[in-house]
Structure formats: structure tokens, C-alpha cells
Write an enzyme that holds these catalytic residues in place. Structure first.
Site, PDB file in Angstrom:
ATOM      1  N   ASN A 204      -0.009  -1.077  -5.924  1.00 31.59           N
ATOM      2  CA  ASN A 204       0.987  -1.201  -4.864  1.00 31.59           C
ATOM      3  C   ASN A 204       1.712   0.133  -4.704  1.00 31.59           C
ATOM      4  O   ASN A 204       1.417   1.102  -5.404  1.00 31.59           O
ATOM      5  CB  ASN A 204       1.965  -2.346  -5.158  1.00 31.59           C
ATOM      6  CG  ASN A 204       2.634  -2.199  -6.516  1.00 31.59           C
ATOM      7  OD1 ASN A 204       3.341  -1.228  -6.771  1.00 31.59           O
ATOM      8  ND2 ASN A 204       2.399  -3.171  -7.398  1.00 31.59           N
ATOM      9  N   ARG A 205       2.690   0.179  -3.813  1.00 29.78           N
ATOM     10  CA  ARG A 205       3.334   1.439  -3.447  1.00 29.78           C
ATOM     11  C   ARG A 205       4.578   1.774  -4.276  1.00 29.78           C
ATOM     12  O   ARG A 205       5.296   2.713  -3.966  1.00 29.78           O
ATOM     13  CB  ARG A 205       3.734   1.394  -1.965  1.00 29.78           C
ATOM     14  CG  ARG A 205       2.568   1.226  -1.009  1.00 29.78           C
ATOM     15  CD  ARG A 205       3.064   1.144   0.442  1.00 29.78           C
ATOM     16  NE  ARG A 205       1.996   0.874   1.374  1.00 29.78           N
ATOM     17  CZ  ARG A 205       1.199   1.789   1.912  1.00 29.78           C
ATOM     18  NH1 ARG A 205       1.382   3.065   1.597  1.00 29.78           N
ATOM     19  NH2 ARG A 205       0.255   1.468   2.755  1.00 29.78           N
TER      20      ARG A 205
END
Length: 396
Positions: A204-205
Site C-alpha cells: 500500500n502507499r
């Protein structure tokens, strides 16, 4: 408030000590200053005298001071001694009990607690003799705030830089209040990665900025911190009160949290945990083949927050984050109830949050109205959240 004697010794960081004096005064403390001869090459003693409204003690042989034995009078007056910046020289004198100037003589006569903030060249700091002296003064009961890694006056980076003034003030305040010195907090940061093959993964970011900021704020408030980090894009903190464990997968993070939480007072799950993993991991790189479609078969990862929420004792506090893109308060409220958390920090991650220095959050607590915190720097959010943790621990 306390009577604090601040000792300035001859390092380039002496100019920062002026701000430390001002900060202590703003906190309501009464401050007096002792300076070495070398310190006065960096900062004029008249500056400190004007700030404190007391003469600076830098000479044992001034005739006007001899009648009252100035160094004994100041040693008896002080309720705390703070040496900032502390050179390798003054640390050596403390270790061996030397007293050849006003500063070292007054410190030797001081019976109140002594706090030391070393600052020097990285090579001097790492020297075995310096480390022996640090170990000795610690054994003698002196508290040490270790230097940090950063750019030095010599033009290169290394460990030896004096911590920021705000950190020094928070450390002194924590020592004086001593409210959190026996408290331990577990904080997770960054994102977990779930491998597809040895090359690829599901992630994920998350940058880890929020979790790292929380760890720094907790350490500054006096907590012992167990920081569990996944994939991050920021530097790890360099703080003696922060123990770092690095993991990769959600399963590994759950194991680390379980191991640390039993002895902890608080858990803050700031990490962005991958909710799914590949059911059948392939132990070799999957080769791209023309006209062949590849489909990932996924399964859910362990729910760390729910697992720990079910295990927590009445005296423990569990805080989770709800990163949502829609129906923020509705989804966060469900999370507060289903995970058995004490607090949920809800944020709308559709508003350029990942990797950003700022965030806007809403705090949800059981039997309380939501608290909306306007967009601000993540370090400020971290400090406010740690303050909320302290308030809730008192209630516990």
C-alpha cells in the site's frame, strides 16, 4: 516549578543552550547559569545574565563572590543540574570527579539530579574513552540524552549533533514530572507487504510518517517505546527510548505486537496493514508469458487490531486508525465497536494523505462525541494524540 542550574560548556551547540534557558523560563522554572571559559568563546555571558537576571558563574575567584562560596551556594540552590551542551571534556571530568574550574567544581558539589546533553564530533562521541565515561556517569546516576545523527559543524553527517531544543525541553519536563517513565507503549508504523513471488508483492502507499511521529512524541513524553515498522519511506528515529523492530508481513507484525503488548500499557496501530495475502505463494519469479492471463487467489490476513482488542486487560489502552475513502465516521464507528478499541483515529485518505506531512483526523472514543482536528502537521497530531493517551491512562 523547579530551580534549575544550566551548565554551558565549550561546544558549537552552545548557542542552542540559550534557547533551552528561554524554554525552561517559559515553562515557569527559575534558571541560573554556569559557563566554562571555552563556552564564552561561543556565547557571551552577558546574554545569559540578562535572560536569567542572575550573574553567570564562570570564575571561582571573583572577590565579590568569595564571601558566600559561590559554587557551593549554587549547588545547594539548584534542584536540577542540566549540562547543555556537554563536551567530551566535561563528561570526562564528571566520570572521574575532577574539579578544576567553576563548572566542574559546582557539579561535583551538586547533590541534586544531573542531566547531561552531549554534543560533539561523531568521532569523539564514538571513541572508546568517551563511551566508557558515558557508561560511568550513567552508573553514577547521571541521566544522558544521547546525541542524534545529523549534519555536524564540520560539514558532514554523523552521530554527535545535539538534539533539537524542543526535545531537550520535553526530556527535562518528562524527568521532572516522571509521570510516564514507567509506562511502555507499542506503536506500529508503515505498511505491511505480502509476497506474490520472490520479486513481487501486495502493498500500500503508507509512508510511515504518522507512526514515526507518534514514536518520537511518545519518547519525548517519557514513554518507553516499542516501535514495530513495516515498509516505510522515512528515516527511523534515533532515540534511546525507542526500540525498533522491523517486519515485512502482517503475520510477522501480529507476532511482534503480541510479544510486546503483554508488558505494555498502550498499543497504537498506526500501520497500514495489508488486508489480503496470496493464498499460494510461488517461490520463484513468475515469468510473463504471451496470451496467458495470471490470476491471484487471495485470502484475508489476520486482523491485528481485533486480535489485540480481544486480549487487552482493563488497564491497557488500544488505539487504531481508520483510513477510509468514503463514509468516514460511519465506518470508523463500526471499527471502534467491532475491534474493542478505546480510540479510533479516523482519516480520509482520499485527500492526499499518504506520504504527506499533514493530515486531518477525527478522534472517536466510546461514550464521547467525535473530536475533529483540523488539518495540521502530523507531528502536531502525534503530540496531541499522546497527550490524549496520557489523559486516558489516568482514567484507567
Amino acid at each position: 516549578m523547579s530551580r534549575i542550574a544550566v551548565y554551558l560548556t565549550g561546544g558549537i551547540a552552545a548557542y542552542k543552550a540559550v534557547e533551552v534557558v528561554r524554554g525552561l523560563q517559559k515553562q515557569g522554572h527559575q534558571v541560573r547559569v554556569v559557563m566554562t571559559e571555552n563556552a564564552e568563546h561561543f556565547v557571551a555571558k552577558q546574554t545569559l545574565a540578562a535572560l536569567t537576571k542572575y550573574p553567570v558563574l564562570d570564575n571561582l575567584w571573583v572577590e565579590s563572590e568569595q564571601a558566600k562560596i559561590s559554587h557551593i551556594e549554587l549547588a545547594d540552590w539548584s534542584e536540577l543540574a542540566l549540562v547543555v551542551p556537554a563536551t567530551a571534556n566535561i563528561i570526562a571530568k564528571l566520570a572521574y570527579g575532577l574539579a578544576d574550574d567553576a563548572a566542574s567544581t559546582t557539579l561535583l558539589a551538586t547533590s541534586s539530579p544531573i542531566l547531561v546533553v552531549p554534543a560533539m564530533n561523531s568521532h569523539m562521541w564514538s571513541k572508546p574513552s568517551t563511551q566508557r565515561n558515558i557508561s560511568q556517569i550513567k552508573a553514577d546516576g547521571v541521566k544522558v540524552l544521547e546525541p542524534v545523527v545529523g549534519r555536524l559543524a564540520e560539514g558532514y553527517s554523523g552521530k554527535g549533533r545535539m538534539p533539537e531544543v524542543s526535545q531537550v525541553l520535553a526530556w527535562v519536563d518528562s524527568f521532572l514530572s516522571n509521570s510516564n517513565s514507567d509506562k511502555r507503549i507499542v506503536i506500529t508504523a508503515g505498511g505491511t507487504l505480502e509476497p506474490i513471488d520472490p520479486v513481487r508483492y501486495i502493498g500500500n502507499r503508507s509512508s510511515g510518517k504518522m507512526g514515526i511521529a507518534l514514536a518520537k512524541a511518545a519518547a519525548s513524553a517519557g514513554f518507553k517505546v516499542d516501535l514495530i515498522v513495516g515498509n516505510i519511506s522515512v528515516d527511523l528515529p534515533d532515540d534511546i527510548n525507542i526500540k525498533v523492530s522491523q517486519i515485512e508481513t502482517t503475520e510477522q507484525m501480529l507476532k511482534a505486537v503480541k510479544e510486546n503488548f503483554e508488558a505494555a500499557d498502550v498499543l497504537i496501530m498506526a500501520a497500514a496493514v495489508a488486508d489480503y495475502r496470496v493464498k499460494n505463494y510461488v517461490n520463484h519469479k513468475i515469468k510473463k508469458q504471451a496470451k496467458i492471463q495470471y490470476q491471484l487467489d487471495l485470502e484475508e490476513t489476520p486482523d491485528i487490531l481485533k486480535t489485540i482488542g480481544a486480549l487487552k486487560r482493563p488497564d491497557q489502552l488500544v488505539i487504531g486508525f481508520a483510513a477510509e475513502t468514503n463514509d468516514l465516521l460511519e465506518n470508523a464507528t463500526k471499527k471502534l465497536e467491532s475491534k474493542n478499541a478505546d480510540i479510533i483515529v479516523a482519516n480520509d485518505v482520499s485527500k492526499n494523505v499518504f506520504g504527506n506531512d499533514e493530515d486531518e483526523v477525527t478522534i472517536l472514543q466510546k461514550k464521547s462525541c467525535p473530536l475533529h482536528w483540523q488539518r495540521m502537521d502530523k507531528s502536531k497530531i502525534a503530540k496531541r494524540l499522546i497527550k490524549l493517551v496520557e489523559e486516558n491512562l489516568i482514567k484507567k
